[in-house]
Design a protein around this motif. Structure first.
Motif, short mmCIF file in Angstrom:
data_model
loop_
_atom_site.label_atom_id
_atom_site.label_comp_id
_atom_site.label_asym_id
_atom_site.label_seq_id
_atom_site.Cartn_x
_atom_site.Cartn_y
_atom_site.Cartn_z
N PRO A 86 45.69 34.14 50.29
CA PRO A 86 44.77 34.56 50.10
C PRO A 86 43.36 34.75 50.34
CG PRO A 86 45.80 33.24 48.26
CD PRO A 86 45.98 32.73 49.89
N PRO B 282 51.73 45.20 44.27
CA PRO B 282 49.93 45.51 44.09
C PRO B 282 49.63 45.65 42.81
CG PRO B 282 51.65 47.17 44.14
CD PRO B 282 52.93 46.32 43.88
N LYS C 118 47.24 44.81 40.22
CA LYS C 118 45.77 44.81 39.80
C LYS C 118 46.14 43.50 39.24
CE LYS C 118 41.24 45.83 37.81
NZ LYS C 118 41.71 44.34 37.61
N ARG D 232 47.71 40.82 39.46
CA ARG D 232 48.03 39.76 40.80
C ARG D 232 46.77 39.70 41.98
NH1 ARG D 232 50.99 39.48 45.39
NH2 ARG D 232 52.09 37.39 45.95
N GLN D 233 46.46 40.68 42.18
CA GLN D 233 45.65 41.02 43.28
C GLN D 233 44.33 40.29 42.60
OE1 GLN D 233 46.36 41.51 46.53
NE2 GLN D 233 48.35 42.08 45.41
N ASP D 234 43.86 40.03 41.57
CA ASP D 234 42.78 39.74 41.45
C ASP D 234 43.07 38.06 41.16
OD1 ASP D 234 41.49 42.27 41.01
OD2 ASP D 234 41.95 42.51 38.22
N LEU E 97 44.77 36.20 42.43
CA LEU E 97 44.83 35.68 44.65
C LEU E 97 43.31 35.40 45.04
CD1 LEU E 97 47.68 37.87 46.15
CD2 LEU E 97 47.48 35.30 45.02
N ARG E 98 42.40 37.10 44.18
CA ARG E 98 40.87 36.46 44.75
C ARG E 98 40.48 35.62 44.62
NH1 ARG E 98 41.82 42.19 45.91
NH2 ARG E 98 41.27 42.67 42.88
#
Length: 298
Positions: free
Chosen positions: A25, A74, A76, A78-80, A82-83
Motif C-alpha cells: 500500500p 481494482p 474501489k 479494496r483500493q480505499d 489499502l489506502r
C-alpha cells in the motif's frame, strides 16, 4: 534520466519479479513488513491515527500480510482499504489454532470496520434453567443473552430444541414446563404417561425438581474439562489451551510439562482469560479430536 540518477539501484530492485515492494500500500513502510516473522499469529492493520482497521490471523504472518496486497482487483472498496493502511503490528502465537482464537476475541474487543464477516458471528441460542413462581425448575431455549449464565449454547434453534427434547424424553420432563408446548391446560404427554402432571400441579415440586436436577447433572457430565498442549512461540516453550466444564477458559505458555501435574487450579492462574462461544469451542474440540496425543484430561 531517472535510471542515470539511480545510483543505489532502487528502480532495478523494484522491477525484479521477486520484489514485494511494488505491491505494498502507498503509505505502508517496507520495514514494517520485514519485521514480521514466519510464525503463526495475529496481525493488526492501522490507519494514520493508529486506529486498528483490520485484524487477521495467519499460519505464517509475513506471507499472509503480503497476500493482502497481491492480486489485481481494482474495485474501489479494496483500493480505499489499502489506502487506509499506514502500519502493521502483530502478536506471535504458538499455533494456528491459538491465532484463530485470539483473532476471534480481538475482533469482538476492537470491532474493526473492515472485519465484516466475524463481526456478524455469534452463537444464537442458549439453554437456561430457572425456578417459576410455583417452585418448579424449568428449562428453556432462548436467544443468547450476554450477561445471563447458560447451561449450553447452540448455533440454531433446531439444535437447541433437539437437545431439549432428548432431555425431556430421557428424564420424563414436562414439555409444557420446558416451553415446547403451549396449551391452556395439561400438556399432551400427560395422557400417555410421559409427563406425570407437573404442568397441572399433580406431580409435586420436590419429585419433579429431583428428575430435572438429574438432567442438569447429565448436562454437566457431558461438559469436558481438558488442556491442549502444543508447540510454543519458541523452541523451549509449550502452549496450553484450557476447556473447563465445556467452555473455553483461556490460553497461555509455560516451559515444563510437569507443570500440569498439580491439576487445573495453578494452570488457570497463569492463563490469559478469553471469551468462549460455540465457534471457538468447536475449533478446540475438532482439534482435540484430530490430535488426541495433544489432549491432557483435567
Amino acid at each position: 534520466m531517472l535510471l542515470e540518477a539511480d545510483h543505489e539501484g532502487i528502480i532495478a530492485e523494484m522491477m525484479k519479479k521477486t520484489s514485494k515492494e511494488q505491491v505494498l500500500p502507498p503509505h505502508l513502510d517496507r520495514a514494517s513488513i520485514l519485521r514480521l516473522p514466519d510464525q503463526p499469529g495475529v496481525y493488526y492493520f492501522k490507519d494514520n491515527k493508529g486506529k486498528i482497521v483490520y485484524v487477521g490471523k495467519a499460519k505464517n504472518l509475513r506471507k499472509r500480510v503480503i497476500s493482502h496486497f497481491t492480486g489485481n482487483k481494482p474495485n474501489k472498496q479494496r483500493q480505499d482499504f489499502l489506502r487506509t493502511i499506514y502500519n502493521v503490528d502483530h502478536v506471535v502465537c504458538g499455533t494456528e489454532l491459538m491465532a484463530l482464537i485470539l483473532e476471534a476475541n480481538e475482533i469482538k474487543r476492537l470491532w474493526p470496520e473492515n472485519n465484516r464477516a466475524m463481526k456478524r458471528y455469534e452463537h444464537k441460542y442458549d439453554l437456561y434453567v430457572f425456578e417459576d413462581q410455583n417452585g418448579y425448575m424449568r428449562l428453556a431455549i432462548d436467544k443468547h443473552k450476554k450477561n445471563n449464565k447458560s447451561l449450553q449454547s447452540f448455533n440454531s434453534l433446531l439444535e437447541g430444541y433437539n437437545f431439549l427434547n432428548h432431555l425431556i424424553e430421557k428424564y420424563q420432563l414436562c414439555a409444557k414446563l420446558c416451553y415446547l408446548q403451549k396449551t391452556a391446560t395439561k400438556c399432551k404427554a400427560h395422557d400417555n404417561g410421559q409427563c406425570f402432571g407437573a404442568c397441572s400441579s399433580i406431580e409435586t415440586v420436590a419429585v419433579y425438581n429431583k428428575r430435572l436436577s438429574n438432567a442438569l447433572d447429565d448436562i454437566q457430565s457431558l461438559q469436558p474439562s481438558f488442556a491442549l498442549i502444543d508447540d510454543g512461540r519458541e523452541e523451549e516453550e509449550l502452549s496450553c489451551l484450557v476447556v473447563e466444564n465445556g467452555k473455553f477458559y483461556g490460553m497461555g505458555y509455560f516451559k515444563d510439562k510437569a507443570y500440569l501435574e498439580d491439576g487445573l487450579a495453578p494452570i488457570k492462574n497463569d492463563l490469559y482469560i478469553y471469551q468462549s462461544n460455540s465457534y471457538i469451542l468447536n475449533l478446540i474440540l475438532t482439534h482435540a479430536e484430530q490430535f488426541p496425543q495433544k489432549l491432557y484430561k483435567l
